[in-house]
Design a protein around this motif. Sequence first.
Motif, PDB file in Angstrom:
ATOM      1  N   VAL A   1       0.861  -1.179   0.000  1.00  0.00           N
ATOM      2  CA  VAL A   1       0.000   0.000   0.000  1.00  0.00           C
ATOM      3  C   VAL A   1       0.902   1.234   0.000  1.00  0.00           C
ATOM      4  O   VAL A   1       1.783   1.367   0.859  1.00  0.00           O
ATOM      5  CB  VAL A   1      -0.918   0.019   1.244  1.00  0.00           C
ATOM      6  N   GLN A   2       0.693   2.103  -0.978  1.00  0.00           N
ATOM      7  CA  GLN A   2       1.423   3.375  -1.027  1.00  0.00           C
ATOM      8  C   GLN A   2       0.635   4.385  -0.190  1.00  0.00           C
ATOM      9  O   GLN A   2      -0.568   4.562  -0.406  1.00  0.00           O
ATOM     10  CB  GLN A   2       1.546   3.873  -2.467  1.00  0.00           C
ATOM     11  N   VAL A   3       1.304   5.017   0.762  1.00  0.00           N
ATOM     12  CA  VAL A   3       0.637   5.986   1.635  1.00  0.00           C
ATOM     13  C   VAL A   3       1.314   7.347   1.471  1.00  0.00           C
ATOM     14  O   VAL A   3       2.531   7.463   1.625  1.00  0.00           O
ATOM     15  CB  VAL A   3       0.692   5.540   3.115  1.00  0.00           C
ATOM     16  N   LEU A   4       0.501   8.343   1.156  1.00  0.00           N
ATOM     17  CA  LEU A   4       0.998   9.702   0.995  1.00  0.00           C
ATOM     18  C   LEU A   4       0.481  10.555   2.151  1.00  0.00           C
ATOM     19  O   LEU A   4      -0.732  10.628   2.384  1.00  0.00           O
ATOM     20  CB  LEU A   4       0.514  10.289  -0.333  1.00  0.00           C
ATOM     21  N   LEU A   5       1.389  11.162   2.885  1.00  0.00           N
ATOM     22  CA  LEU A   5       1.055  12.093   3.964  1.00  0.00           C
ATOM     23  C   LEU A   5       1.214  13.496   3.371  1.00  0.00           C
ATOM     24  O   LEU A   5       2.282  13.838   2.881  1.00  0.00           O
ATOM     25  CB  LEU A   5       2.004  11.904   5.153  1.00  0.00           C
ATOM     26  N   TRP A   6       0.150  14.282   3.389  1.00  0.00           N
ATOM     27  CA  TRP A   6       0.207  15.581   2.733  1.00  0.00           C
ATOM     28  C   TRP A   6      -0.334  16.692   3.627  1.00  0.00           C
ATOM     29  O   TRP A   6      -1.056  16.435   4.577  1.00  0.00           O
ATOM     30  CB  TRP A   6      -0.569  15.565   1.412  1.00  0.00           C
ATOM     31  N   ASP A   7       0.051  17.901   3.292  1.00  0.00           N
ATOM     32  CA  ASP A   7      -0.522  19.092   3.937  1.00  0.00           C
ATOM     33  C   ASP A   7      -0.415  20.259   2.976  1.00  0.00           C
ATOM     34  O   ASP A   7       0.288  20.177   1.975  1.00  0.00           O
ATOM     35  CB  ASP A   7       0.151  19.388   5.281  1.00  0.00           C
ATOM     36  N   LYS A   8      -1.142  21.305   3.297  1.00  0.00           N
ATOM     37  CA  LYS A   8      -1.165  22.502   2.445  1.00  0.00           C
ATOM     38  C   LYS A   8      -0.161  23.552   2.898  1.00  0.00           C
ATOM     39  O   LYS A   8      -0.197  24.670   2.426  1.00  0.00           O
ATOM     40  CB  LYS A   8      -2.576  23.094   2.415  1.00  0.00           C
ATOM     41  N   GLY A   9       0.724  23.189   3.812  1.00  0.00           N
ATOM     42  CA  GLY A   9       1.752  24.115   4.281  1.00  0.00           C
ATOM     43  C   GLY A   9       1.580  24.480   5.736  1.00  0.00           C
ATOM     44  O   GLY A   9       0.472  24.524   6.255  1.00  0.00           O
ATOM     45  N   ALA A  10       2.685  24.753   6.383  1.00  0.00           N
ATOM     46  CA  ALA A  10       2.695  25.040   7.817  1.00  0.00           C
ATOM     47  C   ALA A  10       1.967  26.330   8.166  1.00  0.00           C
ATOM     48  O   ALA A  10       1.549  26.512   9.306  1.00  0.00           O
ATOM     49  CB  ALA A  10       4.137  25.090   8.329  1.00  0.00           C
ATOM     50  N   ASN A  11       1.803  27.224   7.211  1.00  0.00           N
ATOM     51  CA  ASN A  11       1.152  28.507   7.499  1.00  0.00           C
ATOM     52  C   ASN A  11      -0.364  28.444   7.419  1.00  0.00           C
ATOM     53  O   ASN A  11      -1.043  29.430   7.716  1.00  0.00           O
ATOM     54  CB  ASN A  11       1.671  29.590   6.540  1.00  0.00           C
ATOM     55  N   MET A  12      -0.912  27.300   7.020  1.00  0.00           N
ATOM     56  CA  MET A  12      -2.368  27.153   6.923  1.00  0.00           C
ATOM     57  C   MET A  12      -2.959  26.940   8.314  1.00  0.00           C
ATOM     58  O   MET A  12      -2.398  26.208   9.128  1.00  0.00           O
ATOM     59  CB  MET A  12      -2.723  25.955   6.049  1.00  0.00           C
ATOM     60  N   ALA A  13      -4.098  27.599   8.575  1.00  0.00           N
ATOM     61  CA  ALA A  13      -4.800  27.379   9.847  1.00  0.00           C
ATOM     62  C   ALA A  13      -5.358  25.958   9.844  1.00  0.00           C
ATOM     63  O   ALA A  13      -5.928  25.506   8.855  1.00  0.00           O
ATOM     64  CB  ALA A  13      -5.917  28.394  10.004  1.00  0.00           C
ATOM     65  N   MET A  14      -5.150  25.229  10.943  1.00  0.00           N
ATOM     66  CA  MET A  14      -5.642  23.859  11.037  1.00  0.00           C
ATOM     67  C   MET A  14      -7.032  23.839  11.643  1.00  0.00           C
ATOM     68  O   MET A  14      -7.232  24.340  12.752  1.00  0.00           O
ATOM     69  CB  MET A  14      -4.712  22.993  11.912  1.00  0.00           C
ATOM     70  N   PRO A  15      -8.006  23.240  10.938  1.00  0.00           N
ATOM     71  CA  PRO A  15      -9.313  23.052  11.570  1.00  0.00           C
ATOM     72  C   PRO A  15      -9.159  22.061  12.722  1.00  0.00           C
ATOM     73  O   PRO A  15      -8.197  21.307  12.770  1.00  0.00           O
ATOM     74  CB  PRO A  15     -10.176  22.475  10.445  1.00  0.00           C
ATOM     75  N   THR A  16     -10.100  22.073  13.638  1.00  0.00           N
ATOM     76  CA  THR A  16     -10.009  21.171  14.796  1.00  0.00           C
ATOM     77  C   THR A  16     -11.226  20.264  14.917  1.00  0.00           C
ATOM     78  O   THR A  16     -11.389  19.591  15.929  1.00  0.00           O
ATOM     79  CB  THR A  16      -9.864  21.994  16.096  1.00  0.00           C
ATOM     80  N   ASP A  17     -12.063  20.236  13.885  1.00  0.00           N
ATOM     81  CA  ASP A  17     -13.311  19.479  13.982  1.00  0.00           C
ATOM     82  C   ASP A  17     -13.444  18.399  12.905  1.00  0.00           C
ATOM     83  O   ASP A  17     -14.535  18.026  12.529  1.00  0.00           O
ATOM     84  CB  ASP A  17     -14.502  20.427  13.916  1.00  0.00           C
ATOM     85  N   LEU A  18     -12.324  17.882  12.424  1.00  0.00           N
ATOM     86  CA  LEU A  18     -12.366  16.890  11.354  1.00  0.00           C
ATOM     87  C   LEU A  18     -11.851  15.527  11.790  1.00  0.00           C
ATOM     88  O   LEU A  18     -11.369  14.737  10.977  1.00  0.00           O
ATOM     89  CB  LEU A  18     -11.571  17.392  10.139  1.00  0.00           C
ATOM     90  N   ALA A  19     -11.975  15.215  13.062  1.00  0.00           N
ATOM     91  CA  ALA A  19     -11.544  13.918  13.587  1.00  0.00           C
ATOM     92  C   ALA A  19     -12.463  12.817  13.066  1.00  0.00           C
ATOM     93  O   ALA A  19     -13.659  13.029  12.832  1.00  0.00           O
ATOM     94  CB  ALA A  19     -11.542  13.916  15.106  1.00  0.00           C
ATOM     95  N   TYR A  20     -11.939  11.624  12.891  1.00  0.00           N
ATOM     96  CA  TYR A  20     -12.684  10.461  12.400  1.00  0.00           C
ATOM     97  C   TYR A  20     -13.857  10.124  13.315  1.00  0.00           C
ATOM     98  O   TYR A  20     -13.739  10.174  14.529  1.00  0.00           O
ATOM     99  CB  TYR A  20     -11.742   9.257  12.330  1.00  0.00           C
ATOM    100  N   GLY A  21     -14.977   9.769  12.717  1.00  0.00           N
ATOM    101  CA  GLY A  21     -16.112   9.274  13.490  1.00  0.00           C
ATOM    102  C   GLY A  21     -17.428   9.956  13.194  1.00  0.00           C
ATOM    103  O   GLY A  21     -18.359   9.308  12.755  1.00  0.00           O
TER     104      GLY A  21
END
Length: 162
Positions: free
Chosen positions: A28-48
């Motif tokens: 399985v190829q797994v890609l860990l990505w982000d839009k950059g360190a300066n982007m505000a992180m939402p806090t309401d997107l946890a699994y479930g």
Amino acid sequence: MKKVVRNAVLSFAIMIMTVGAAHAASVVQVLLWDKGANMAMPTDLAYGPPNLDMSKATMGIKATPATVKAGKVSFRVKNSSKDTVHEMIVMNPADPGKPLPYVTVENRVDEDRAGDKGEVSELDPGASGVLTVDLKAGRYVLVCNIPGHFAAGMWTEFIVKP
């Protein structure tokens, strides 16, 4: 006699290839990505919770393929970030679809209670790692558990079929 020996050798070769294939790991190829360190992180997107708007995610995990057969599974993980450390943990929740146990004061999943099956920990930007685990049929969740990343949407479901 030559024909008998040749047939025996061919039969042995086929047997070895069959046994080898039965023990080979799914990859399985797994890609860990982000839009950059300066982007505000939402806090309401946890699994479930149902109906999450994942378009708000500033970080994520993509697994290809997202479904494999039970047995040995090798996760080849790549952190594509230019400036952020990420990790990938394989979780086997007791009750798939329900929220994973979360330690709010630490902004991370309680790995022990969430069914931690193994991890590729703390990959620097651009780095890669491999994890091979034996997985039974079921629903799994791949997460980054660096504080804040999971709740910012850095998780994906992963299915293992019988």
